[in-house]
Structure formats: C-alpha cells, structure tokens
Design an enzyme around this catalytic site. Structure first.
Site, PDB file in Angstrom:
ATOM      1  N   ASP A  37       2.210   2.050   3.390  1.00 60.24           N
ATOM      2  CA  ASP A  37       3.146   1.104   4.020  1.00 60.24           C
ATOM      3  C   ASP A  37       4.576   1.560   3.804  1.00 60.24           C
ATOM      4  O   ASP A  37       5.440   1.361   4.664  1.00 60.24           O
ATOM      5  CB  ASP A  37       3.102  -0.298   3.368  1.00 60.24           C
ATOM      6  CG  ASP A  37       1.739  -0.936   3.366  1.00 60.24           C
ATOM      7  OD1 ASP A  37       0.922  -0.591   4.221  1.00 60.24           O
ATOM      8  OD2 ASP A  37       1.515  -1.807   2.490  1.00 60.24           O
ATOM      9  N   HIS A  93       0.882  -1.180   0.000  1.00 60.91           N
ATOM     10  CA  HIS A  93       0.000   0.000   0.000  1.00 60.91           C
ATOM     11  C   HIS A  93       0.914   1.223   0.000  1.00 60.91           C
ATOM     12  O   HIS A  93       1.980   1.195   0.643  1.00 60.91           O
ATOM     13  CB  HIS A  93      -0.821   0.125   1.281  1.00 60.91           C
ATOM     14  CG  HIS A  93      -1.761  -0.984   1.600  1.00 60.91           C
ATOM     15  ND1 HIS A  93      -1.376  -2.119   2.243  1.00 60.91           N
ATOM     16  CD2 HIS A  93      -3.101  -1.098   1.398  1.00 60.91           C
ATOM     17  CE1 HIS A  93      -2.436  -2.902   2.429  1.00 60.91           C
ATOM     18  NE2 HIS A  93      -3.495  -2.311   1.921  1.00 60.91           N
TER      19      HIS A  93
HETATM   20  C1  XLS Z   1      -7.692  -6.566   4.252  1.00 66.26           C
HETATM   21  C2  XLS Z   1      -7.227  -6.796   2.901  1.00 66.26           C
HETATM   22  C3  XLS Z   1      -6.055  -5.942   2.493  1.00 66.26           C
HETATM   23  C4  XLS Z   1      -5.909  -5.931   1.000  1.00 66.26           C
HETATM   24  C5  XLS Z   1      -5.056  -4.816   0.488  1.00 66.26           C
HETATM   25  O1  XLS Z   1      -8.422  -7.346   4.825  1.00 66.26           O
HETATM   26  O2  XLS Z   1      -6.946  -8.146   2.733  1.00 66.26           O
HETATM   27  O3  XLS Z   1      -4.890  -6.374   3.117  1.00 66.26           O
HETATM   28  O4  XLS Z   1      -5.403  -7.121   0.524  1.00 66.26           O
HETATM   29  O5  XLS Z   1      -5.581  -3.594   0.830  1.00 66.26           O
END
Ligand code: XLS
Ligand code: NI
Ligand code: NI
Length: 436
Positions: free
Chosen positions: A104, A101
């Site tokens: 991140d 993300h």
């Molecule tokens: C959350 C999601 C997230 C997505 C990416 O539950 O799995 O991690 O994969 O935003």
C-alpha cells in the site's frame, strides 16, 4: 500544515445536539467510561489500503474517485504524497493508530532488492510523520495476494519459489513494522486456500502454512520484535475455501501446530458473517479461549455474499461487540481498525470523514451501552441464574471432576426426569433493547 484536506476542520466532539456533519456526536475521546478514556478503550485505527489506495473500482468498472494525492505520473511521488495525506487525515480525524500493507505504502519495482529500497524510503517518511503527529502503528502486514506470482497462494503455493518469495516479503514487512514501533503484525491468508481440491494437496499446503508461521515466529525473536502476531480468519474470497476459515478453525490449527502461544486473532465483522457466524460469536469465541487480539471493524450486507467492507453503523452490533470486548478485559496491543471502504458513489474526500465519524460514533454508542449493561449487571445476572445449578449439588460435583457415568446414571435413576427451565430468549432480547 494542511495540504490535502484544507476545507476540513479538526473533528471535535460536539455532543448529541450538534448538527455539524464534521463533528462527533457520541465519541468524546477524553470521556471516562469504566475507568478508561474512550480513546483508550477503542484504539481506533485507519486502514491505509481502503482509505488512501481504494478508488472505488468494482468488477464492473474502474475507480470513481479522483484523489489529490494521486496526481502524478511518478509512482514514488504518489507514494510520498499519499503518506502525507494519510497523516493529515489521521490528525484531523483524531485517531491514534493506522494499519498498512507493505505494497500500500510503496510500489513494487522490477526486483525485490529495489522494491525493498523503495519501501525503506517511504518508511523513513512514515517514521518522521509518526514522530511529528504522535499517531502510532497498530499493525503492519504483507500484501502477498495481489501480484500474479501469488495467484495460487503464498505460503501454501504449490511452488517452493513462491513460498520463498512470500517469506522474503514477510521478513521485510516485519522489519519495517518493527522499525515503526508497530504494536502488532497481522497475517491475513490472502489466497491461502483452494479453488478446486482436484489440483490441491490440502494436507501438504496446511503443513507449509504451519512451517511458514513457525519461521515468522523464529524471525520475530531474532529481530527482537515484541509486537503481537495476529491471524485474521476469513472463510472465502478470494478463494472458494480459505484455510483460516473462522476463529474456531484457526484456533484448532494453531493448537495442532504448537503456535497457540504466539498468535492471537484479528476478528473482522464481515468475515464473521461470511463464515455464517455473527461478529459477536467470533468475538465471544476468542474471549472464551483468551485469543482475542484486535478487530477489523466493518460490516457486510446480509443480502450480498461477499466482503463489502462497509463502515460499521449498526448500534446493535457495536453494542454486542463492545459488551464482549469489555468483558474480555479490553484491548492491550489491539484496537478497532476500520478495514472499511466508502461506497463507489461516495466520491468526495468529505465522504472519508463522514464514514469514519459515523463509525467512531457507532462504536462510542456501543461502548456506552455495553458499559451500562455491565454496570447494571442485568444480562449477566440472568445468565448466572440460568447456570446456577452448576454452583451446588450435582452440578458442582460434575465441575469438580467428582462424577463419572456410573454416578450420573445412579443420580438420574434416583431423581427421575430433569426439571425444565425456560431459556427466556425473548426476555433477554427485551433487556438488550433497553440499552441499545
Ligand atoms: C481482506 C482482509 C484484509 C486484511 C489485511 O479481506 O480483511 O484487508 O485485513 O490484509
Ligand atoms: Ni481485514
Ligand atoms: Ni476483509
């Protein structure tokens, strides 16, 4: 140069006799299975957020993990160290891909322009490290759910100002994903949903979500980004009801809004089970409709009702998943991204390796089992047999559109009670167990 994982060797395949916890027992990247290397089948990816930013916090306490890449009071220095640690980890583990993300990899500043500058700076480093290591970006995404401005959603927020802010953030995240050669871009609907219908204009929110996705498609064309767009369904958490509930719900939404050509789905195992489905069901639904794009490989805990994001270890699950993925033709842009976190008590950096090694081995076994099932044709032959009535006579005529209700009534009056055929569920289950 080893900075953060000095004590850890490069992870190699040593076979099933090995007792080395830092070795693969089943995942042999260069081994050919059904005409392709294991590495090419799986396209394993590491999730930056869990593995490098997750500290083990839960609703009852803060993080438990002390990471050497976190050891500075300067946020940008931490971001750089984390990126270096991540590429060192990818290389030692031997995965081909990573996912992130925007937030991140670089921390937010006081304003959007400055935040974007920080992101660019870290992306410079990521670009260099990708080049040095050959590790590629499976997909990028936006975190438009953690900051308080997104408490009521991003594109489905009651406020157009928040909608605009989310759009600006997705725009930038798409640009950096493009710059890093990302093979895809994922839309997970963070807080796109509601807590109570009393304060929610559901119809309007769904229209805004569609408008937002259309803007993203337009912008993708504008910048010449050719990666695949994914939507990742999830039924609940953080909101009580998330709009992208499950694969079937998302597919209906895409078709209704003329978006079905521009998106595929990113299926997460734990989201499938939260929706009351199996992982296998969600994959099979996507395959049946030609919309399987990528996979967030993890698992839940059947006794807990939330997204525990555990590393996948269940061979039954990985076998069935690979059985469907192989029959769908396999991944093109997508792959198996470990959207999974080590447990709160697994505090060592070694645990990050054990978790990924175990999950990669679990999928390798799943792949080999599934390939054997396909090569032997055992299940497929039994399924074919079960539907054989459709290959001739009245079945073929129905499928060819030659029958209507009048003809079917005449047929039933003439032929009387249909023959009952056993579904043989237990036999099917026995056959599966021969392979697992
Ligand atoms: C959350 C999601 C997230 C997505 C990416 O539950 O799995 O991690 O994969 O935003
Ligand atoms: Ni996910
Ligand atoms: Ni999840």
């Amino acid at each position: 140069m080893s900075e953060f994982f000095k004590s850890i060797p490069n992870i190699k395949f040593e076979g099933t006799d090995s007792k080395n916890p830092f070795a693969f027992k089943h995942y042999n990247p260069q081994e050919i299975v059904m005409g392709k290397t294991m590495a090419d089948h799986m396209r394993f990816g590491v999730a930056y957020w869990h593995t490098f930013k997750g500290g083990g916090a839960d609703p009852f306490g803060p993080g438990t993990m002390i990471r050497p890449w976190d050891d500075s009071s300067d946020e940008m220095e931490v971001a750089e160290m984390t990126m270096r640690a991540a590429f060192e980890f990818f290389t030692k583990l031997g995965v081909g891909f990573w996912c992130f993300h925007d937030r991140d990899i670089a921390p937010e500043a006081d304003n959007l322009a400055e935040t974007n500058k920080r992101l660019d700076k870290i992306v410079d480093l990521a670009e260099k490290l990708q080049k040095d290591t050959g590790v590629k970006l499976l997909w990028g995404t936006t975190n438009a759910f953690a900051h308080r401005r997104f408490m009521s959603g991003a594109s489905t927020n009651p406020s157009p100002e928040v909608f605009a802010y989310a759009a600006s953030q997705v725009k930038k995240a798409m640009e950096v994903t493009h710059r890093l050669g990302g093979q895809g871009y994922t839309f997970w609907g963070g807080r796109e949903g509601y807590e109570t219908l009393l304060n929610t204009d559901l119809k309007r929110e769904l229209e805004h979500l569609a408008a937002f996705l259309h803007m993203a498609v337009d912008y993708k064309k504008k910048i010449g980004f050719t990666g695949q767009f994914y939507i990742e369904p999830k039924p609940k958490e953080p909101t009580k009801h998330q709009y992208d509930f499950d694969a079937a719900g998302v597919y209906g939404f895409l078709i209704k809004n003329g978006l079905e050509k521009d998106f595929k789905l990113n299926i997460e195992a734990n989201h499938a089970t939260l929706a009351g489905h199996t992982f296998h069901h969600e994959l099979e639904f996507c395959t049946a409709n030609g919309i399987l794009g990528s996979v967030d490989a993890n698992r839940g805990d059947y006794l807990l009702g939330w997204d525990t994001d555990q590393f996948p270890t269940d061979i039954n699950d990985t076998t069935l998943a690979m059985y469907t993925i192989l029959r769908s033709g396999g991944f093109t842009t997508g792959g198996l991204n470990f959207d999974a976190k080590v447990r709160r008590q697994s505090t060592d950096i070694d645990d990050l390796f054990f978790a990924h090694i175990g999950a990669m081995d679990a999928f390798a076994r799943g792949l080999k089992n599934a390939a054997k099932m396909i090569q032997d044709g055992a299940l497929a032959d039994m399924v074919k047999q079960r539907y054989s009535g459709w290959d001739m006579g009245i079945g073929a005529e129905i499928e060819n559109g030659k029958m209507g209700f009048d003809e079917l009534e005449a047929y039933s009056i003439k032929n009387g009670e249909p023959n009952i055929k056993s579904g043989r569920q237990e036999l099917f289950e026995n056959v599966l167990n021969e392979y697992v």
